[in-house]
Write an enzyme that holds these catalytic residues in place. Structure first.
Site, PDB file in Angstrom:
ATOM      1  N   LYS A  35       0.850  -1.209   0.000  1.00  0.00           N
ATOM      2  CA  LYS A  35       0.000   0.000   0.000  1.00  0.00           C
ATOM      3  C   LYS A  35       0.880   1.251   0.000  1.00  0.00           C
ATOM      4  CE  LYS A  35      -0.572  -0.481   4.984  1.00  0.00           C
ATOM      5  NZ  LYS A  35      -0.943   0.481   5.988  1.00  0.00           N
ATOM      6  N   ARG A 130      -8.914   0.254  16.149  1.00  0.00           N
ATOM      7  CA  ARG A 130      -8.926   1.016  14.903  1.00  0.00           C
ATOM      8  C   ARG A 130     -10.002   0.384  14.014  1.00  0.00           C
ATOM      9  NH1 ARG A 130      -3.426   1.715  11.381  1.00  0.00           N
ATOM     10  NH2 ARG A 130      -3.937  -0.448  10.874  1.00  0.00           N
ATOM     11  N   TYR A 255      16.450  30.100   3.789  1.00  0.00           N
ATOM     12  CA  TYR A 255      15.296  30.818   4.345  1.00  0.00           C
ATOM     13  C   TYR A 255      15.452  31.029   5.852  1.00  0.00           C
ATOM     14  CZ  TYR A 255      12.611  30.112   0.046  1.00  0.00           C
ATOM     15  OH  TYR A 255      12.166  30.141  -1.243  1.00  0.00           O
ATOM     16  N   MET A 303      11.987  23.882  -0.964  1.00  0.00           N
ATOM     17  CA  MET A 303      11.124  22.988  -1.752  1.00  0.00           C
ATOM     18  C   MET A 303      11.920  22.052  -2.659  1.00  0.00           C
ATOM     19  SD  MET A 303       7.973  23.935  -4.280  1.00  0.00           S
ATOM     20  CE  MET A 303       7.096  24.933  -3.100  1.00  0.00           C
TER      21      MET A 303
HETATM   22  C1  LIG Z   1      -3.356  -4.016   8.526  1.00  0.00           C
HETATM   23  C2  LIG Z   1      -1.880  -3.904   8.283  1.00  0.00           C
HETATM   24  N1  LIG Z   1      -1.139  -5.014   8.162  1.00  0.00           N
HETATM   25  C3  LIG Z   1       0.189  -4.971   7.944  1.00  0.00           C
HETATM   26  C4  LIG Z   1       0.850  -3.758   7.848  1.00  0.00           C
HETATM   27  C5  LIG Z   1       2.351  -3.751   7.625  1.00  0.00           C
HETATM   28  O1  LIG Z   1       2.982  -3.225   8.747  1.00  0.00           O
HETATM   29  P1  LIG Z   1       4.594  -3.083   8.809  1.00  0.00           P
HETATM   30  O2  LIG Z   1       4.956  -2.105   7.748  1.00  0.00           O
HETATM   31  O3  LIG Z   1       4.835  -2.545  10.174  1.00  0.00           O
HETATM   32  O4  LIG Z   1       5.148  -4.430   8.571  1.00  0.00           O
HETATM   33  C6  LIG Z   1       0.134  -2.581   7.962  1.00  0.00           C
HETATM   34  C7  LIG Z   1       0.829  -1.285   7.874  1.00  0.00           C
HETATM   35  O5  LIG Z   1       0.458  -0.251   8.282  1.00  0.00           O
HETATM   36  C8  LIG Z   1      -1.276  -2.645   8.193  1.00  0.00           C
HETATM   37  O6  LIG Z   1      -2.017  -1.531   8.328  1.00  0.00           O
END
Ligand SMILES: Cc1ncc(COP(=O)(O)O)c(C=O)c1O
Length: 358
Positions: A35, A130, A255, A303
């Site tokens: 992701k 969460r 800056y 930047m």
């Molecule tokens: C649901 C879930 N699983 C696995 C992971 C992977 O975590 P990590 O990068 O700490 O291995 C994440 C990362 O945020 C996550 O949200």
């Protein structure tokens, strides 16, 4: 001409990390977490560089679709599931597996009229607070999902650990106990461990592990290096010197005049700024590798540029190669200088930075 700043991704390191994780995960299958643009490494090319991954995990439907359209054939799991019936239809079309973590998502499945039978991952909240069903709700949830008009092809369970990076914290043991109490005896395939779970808690694996950070060669623990876990950084953020200034004593750089020369100084202006993902919160003194030697950042990150004091590196000239992080300069060290975690630095590498996969 090579681009001024670029993220060089070492696909051999990605694959080696996958195998290191596999060896630690006690026979579990590995769902590579890609992701957020594969933590800044590039979603599609990262996935394509990992043909041995058993599955991929993404946060958003669009990410899953992009992987399928690029020809990824492994399972793809939507870690947050879908949020509308049209999304469920698309998830079916692209053969995505879905996490289901609330009643609304079960209702979407109940009204789904397609013929596709999903692999459904039921998420249990064991303490993260969460996403996920509470443990006491889980039996009723499972019953409801088993009785869907189109029953899932397979039901699996997962939970997420909130504090697995703290090896001595009893919270993880408690989460594992709750997960076991909720799912024990059901013989449903499970997924528990993120990177910290895999390396810190041998019983936090389940049948599937979900490494993100470790896959990219970073340690999930504050006081243990990636190298000590057998992991290699996959990303090098490289750039070069575009100008050199001689700064007299008492003059300020950048800056806000945030840094003053206390000796006659040679300052290298280096391509790369917060428009590329170099955090503006990096303070003077944060290290940069210039031709493989450490030199301190001076003044504010702007930047497109940073300034680096190369007074002690007289051979440095325009065109000199710089590393903002990578082998020899761990991203964790830079993250610590900026008061953040390596996740934020990696995910923050901007779109305009070209990625080179080697
Ligand atoms: C649901 C879930 N699983 C696995 C992971 C992977 O975590 P990590 O990068 O700490 O291995 C994440 C990362 O945020 C996550 O949200």
């Amino acid at each position: 001409m090579s681009p001024l700043i670029r993220a060089v991704i070492d696909t051999r390191a990605l694959r080696a990390n996958l195998e290191t994780i596999r060896a630690r995960a006690q026979g579990a299958r590995v769902m590579a977490v890609v992701k957020a643009n594969a933590y800044g490494h590039g979603l599609v090319p990262t996935a394509l560089a990992l043909p041995a991954a058993d599955a991929f995990a993404v946060a958003r439907l669009e990410e899953g679709i992009a992987l399928r359209e690029a020809g990824v054939t492994q399972s793809i799991v939507l870690l947050e599931g879908v949020f509308a019936s049209e999304q469920l239809v698309e998830a079916a079309l692209y053969r995505l597996e879905i996490v289901v973590h609330n009643d609304f998502q079960i209702a979407l499945l109940e009204s789904f009229t397609g013929s596709y039978r999903f692999v459904v991952w039921l998420k249990i909240d064991t303490g993260m607070n969460r996403l996920g069903f509470r443990c006491e709700e889980f039996p009723a949830v499972l019953e409801r999902v088993r009785n869907l008009p189109r029953p899932p092809r397979e039901i699996r369970v997962l939970t997420h650990l909130a504090r697995a990076d703290e090896r001595d914290n009893p919270a993880t043991r408690e989460q594992l106990k709750r997960f076991q109490a909720a799912t024990g005896g059901l013989y449903l395939p499970s997924s528990i461990g993120n990177s910290a779970g895999i390396f810190g808690w041998s019983d936090a694996c389940g049948e599937w592990v979900r490494p993100g950070l470790a896959l990219y060669g970073l340690s999930p623990f504050a006081n243990e290096s990636a190298a000590s876990l057998g992991l290699q950084p996959a990303m090098t953020l490289e750039t070069s010197v575009i100008a050199i200034r001689n700064v007299p004593v008492g003059e300020a750089v950048g800056y806000g005049g945030a840094w003053l020369a206390t000796r006659p100084s040679r300052v290298a202006i280096v391509a790369g700024g917060y428009g590329d993902g170099v955090l503006r919160s990096l303070p003077s003194g944060a290290p940069v590798l210039v031709e493989n030697r450490r030199a301190p950042l001076v003044g504010r990150v702007s930047m497109d540029m940073i300034a680096v004091d190369v007074t002690d590196l007289p051979a440095v000239s325009v065109g000199a190669r710089c590393t903002l992080w990578g082998p020899g300069l761990p991203v964790d060290e830079i993250a610590a200088c900026a008061g953040t975690v390596s996740y934020e630095l990696l995910c923050g590498v901007r779109q305009r930075v070209p990625h080179e996969f080697v």
